[in-house]
Write an enzyme that holds these catalytic residues in place. Structure first.
Site, PDB file in Angstrom:
ATOM      1  N   ARG A  94       0.871  -1.189   0.000  1.00 46.66           N
ATOM      2  CA  ARG A  94       0.000   0.000   0.000  1.00 46.66           C
ATOM      3  C   ARG A  94       0.902   1.230   0.000  1.00 46.66           C
ATOM      4  O   ARG A  94       1.933   1.244   0.687  1.00 46.66           O
ATOM      5  CB  ARG A  94      -0.926   0.014   1.227  1.00 46.66           C
ATOM      6  CG  ARG A  94      -1.944  -1.105   1.270  1.00 46.66           C
ATOM      7  CD  ARG A  94      -2.924  -0.947   2.441  1.00 46.66           C
ATOM      8  NE  ARG A  94      -3.893   0.134   2.202  1.00 46.66           N
ATOM      9  CZ  ARG A  94      -4.714   0.608   3.137  1.00 46.66           C
ATOM     10  NH1 ARG A  94      -4.629   0.157   4.381  1.00 46.66           N
ATOM     11  NH2 ARG A  94      -5.585   1.556   2.843  1.00 46.66           N
ATOM     12  N   ASP A 240      -2.297   9.126   7.928  1.00 49.86           N
ATOM     13  CA  ASP A 240      -1.491   8.116   7.241  1.00 49.86           C
ATOM     14  C   ASP A 240      -0.150   8.671   6.809  1.00 49.86           C
ATOM     15  O   ASP A 240       0.810   7.914   6.645  1.00 49.86           O
ATOM     16  CB  ASP A 240      -2.264   7.575   6.033  1.00 49.86           C
ATOM     17  CG  ASP A 240      -3.449   6.754   6.497  1.00 49.86           C
ATOM     18  OD1 ASP A 240      -4.496   7.355   6.816  1.00 49.86           O
ATOM     19  OD2 ASP A 240      -3.301   5.516   6.584  1.00 49.86           O
TER      20      ASP A 240
HETATM   21  C1  LIG Z   1      -4.045   5.104  13.295  1.00 47.35           C
HETATM   22  S1  LIG Z   1      -4.742   4.552  11.797  1.00 47.35           S
HETATM   23  C2  LIG Z   1      -4.405   5.843  10.729  1.00 47.35           C
HETATM   24  C3  LIG Z   1      -5.291   5.845   9.485  1.00 47.35           C
HETATM   25  O1  LIG Z   1      -5.239   4.617   8.706  1.00 47.35           O
HETATM   26  C4  LIG Z   1      -6.562   4.349   8.178  1.00 47.35           C
HETATM   27  O2  LIG Z   1      -6.558   3.987   6.819  1.00 47.35           O
HETATM   28  P1  LIG Z   1      -6.895   2.447   6.392  1.00 47.35           P
HETATM   29  O3  LIG Z   1      -8.086   2.001   7.195  1.00 47.35           O
HETATM   30  O4  LIG Z   1      -7.172   2.524   4.888  1.00 47.35           O
HETATM   31  O5  LIG Z   1      -5.637   1.683   6.691  1.00 47.35           O
HETATM   32  C5  LIG Z   1      -7.292   5.659   8.360  1.00 47.35           C
HETATM   33  O6  LIG Z   1      -6.936   6.594   7.363  1.00 47.35           O
HETATM   34  C6  LIG Z   1      -6.762   6.057   9.727  1.00 47.35           C
HETATM   35  O7  LIG Z   1      -7.090   7.354  10.111  1.00 47.35           O
END
Ligand SMILES: CSC[C@H]1O[C@H](OP(=O)(O)O)[C@H](O)[C@@H]1O
Length: 348
Positions: A94, A240
């Site tokens: 990713r 992220d």
């Molecule tokens: C502490 S998690 C940070 C962040 O990651 C998540 O994305 P995903 O579910 O696609 O991995 C989401 O953006 C969270 O805020």
């Protein structure tokens, strides 16, 4: 030190394999799966069985340690080449969460510093465990700093899931709520369902209810009305990747909430550990935005909800410009604007 209520863990190192909470099965099924290879780890990250920026990095680090342990070559040079290939494979899973590359870089550095295959295998397991322990401590501190921004009875809105299962433990955006529960500080959380993968509905509502935190689920299009009608006191989200100027990439829909926060005159907080900052890029325009499979939009849990062959656009993240962010909560304290100047004092 305050101990929080027991929270589900997202990933666990079991020496011969990795045990993972399957986040795609939640909330209906609480299922732990075993990962026995680098390919298993790659697939679990790509398919969002494990998701959340820090959790992705931790799981990839354990994946490198597992792949190294399984190497059979007796030649150090070949061993290092093979493990570097594992690192490159996991790095391709990713593109947006910088925590993945931060963790993999630490594993590569550990690998290259090793003088023998046996010490390399041990050092890689130790480094992955250290990354896990550091993340757990960083998240607990984020909870402490984040809680200082709220007052008893506040109603706070959040998006996606930046909770304990998205990290080693406690979470980032949700850490203050777990801590508040532990200290009997009454806070109300409003969780946006977070289309299309529904991390808010499936994960945040589940996690906070498990912890006994007062949580209300809304659909994403209810955010503006909810902020107004429920007199929301602030918004807190995870991240992220945060650029050197504070521009922040987070789950798709975050930008809209930041614009609403500005419109309604309420604070917009980003909560993230140091491992989420990418000081190699000046602004959010350089953050790669992952685009995911159209089926995430055209199906919900296997049921088609859009015409076949409809055109789709499925960016998994958006970038909130720094001028819409009130402050960034890190384990080292709360960063206020001017972010470009202040971030280096908080991020090691
Ligand atoms: C502490 S998690 C940070 C962040 O990651 C998540 O994305 P995903 O579910 O696609 O991995 C989401 O953006 C969270 O805020």
């Amino acid at each position: 030190m305050t101990t929080l209520a027991p929270l589900p863990y997202s990933v666990h190192w079991d020496d011969t394999h990795i045990t993972l909470l399957n986040q795609q099965a939640l909330p209906s099924i609480t299922e732990f799966i075993e990962l026995h290879s680098v390919d298993d780890v790659y697939d679990s990250i790509l398919s969002l069985k494990v998701r959340g920026a820090p959790a992705i990095g931790l799981t990839a680090a354990f994946g490198v340690a597992l792949g190294a342990k399984q190497e059979t070559t007796a030649e150090l040079g070949e061993f290092k080449k093979n493990v570097t290939r594992h690192i490159e494979k996991l790095a391709s899973s990713r593109p947006t969460a910088v925590n993945l590359f931060w963790a993999l870089r630490r594993m590569e550095n550990t690998l290259q510093a090793a003088q023998s295959i046996s010490t390399a295998k041990e050092a890689l397991v130790s480094e992955a465990k250290a990354i896990f322990a550091e993340d757990e401590e960083m998240c607990r501190k984020i909870g402490e700093h984040g809680l200082s921004l709220f007052k008893r009875g506040d109603s706070i809105l959040t998006h996606c899931n930046a909770g304990g299962i998205a990290t080693a433990r406690y979470g980032t955006a949700l850490a203050p709520f777990h801590l508040a529960k532990e200290r009997d500080i009454p806070l109300k959380v409003y969780a946006c369902e977070t289309r299309p993968v529904l991390q808010g509905a499936r994960l945040t509502a589940w996690e906070l209810m498990q912890a006994g935190v007062d949580v209300t689920l809304i659909s994403d299009n209810m955010a503006a009305h909810t902020i107004h009608q429920k007199r929301i006191n602030g918004i807190i989200v995870g991240a992220d990747r945060i650029a050197a100027n504070g521009d922040t990439a987070n789950k798709i829909g975050t930008l809209g909430l930041a614009i609403l926060a500005k419109h309604f005159g309420i604070p917009f907080y980003v909560a993230a550990p140091s491992s989420t900052f990418d000081l190699s890029i000046e602004s959010g325009t350089s953050i790669p935005i992952e685009e995911r499979n159209e089926a995430e939009i055209t199906f919900i849990q296997g049921v088609r909800i859009a015409p076949e062959n409809v055109k789709t656009f499925n960016p998994a993240f958006d970038v909130t410009p720094n001028h819409l962010i009130t402050s960034i909560i890190t384990e080292n304290g709360i960063i206020t604007p001017d972010f470009f100047k202040n971030i280096p004092h908080f991020v090691n």
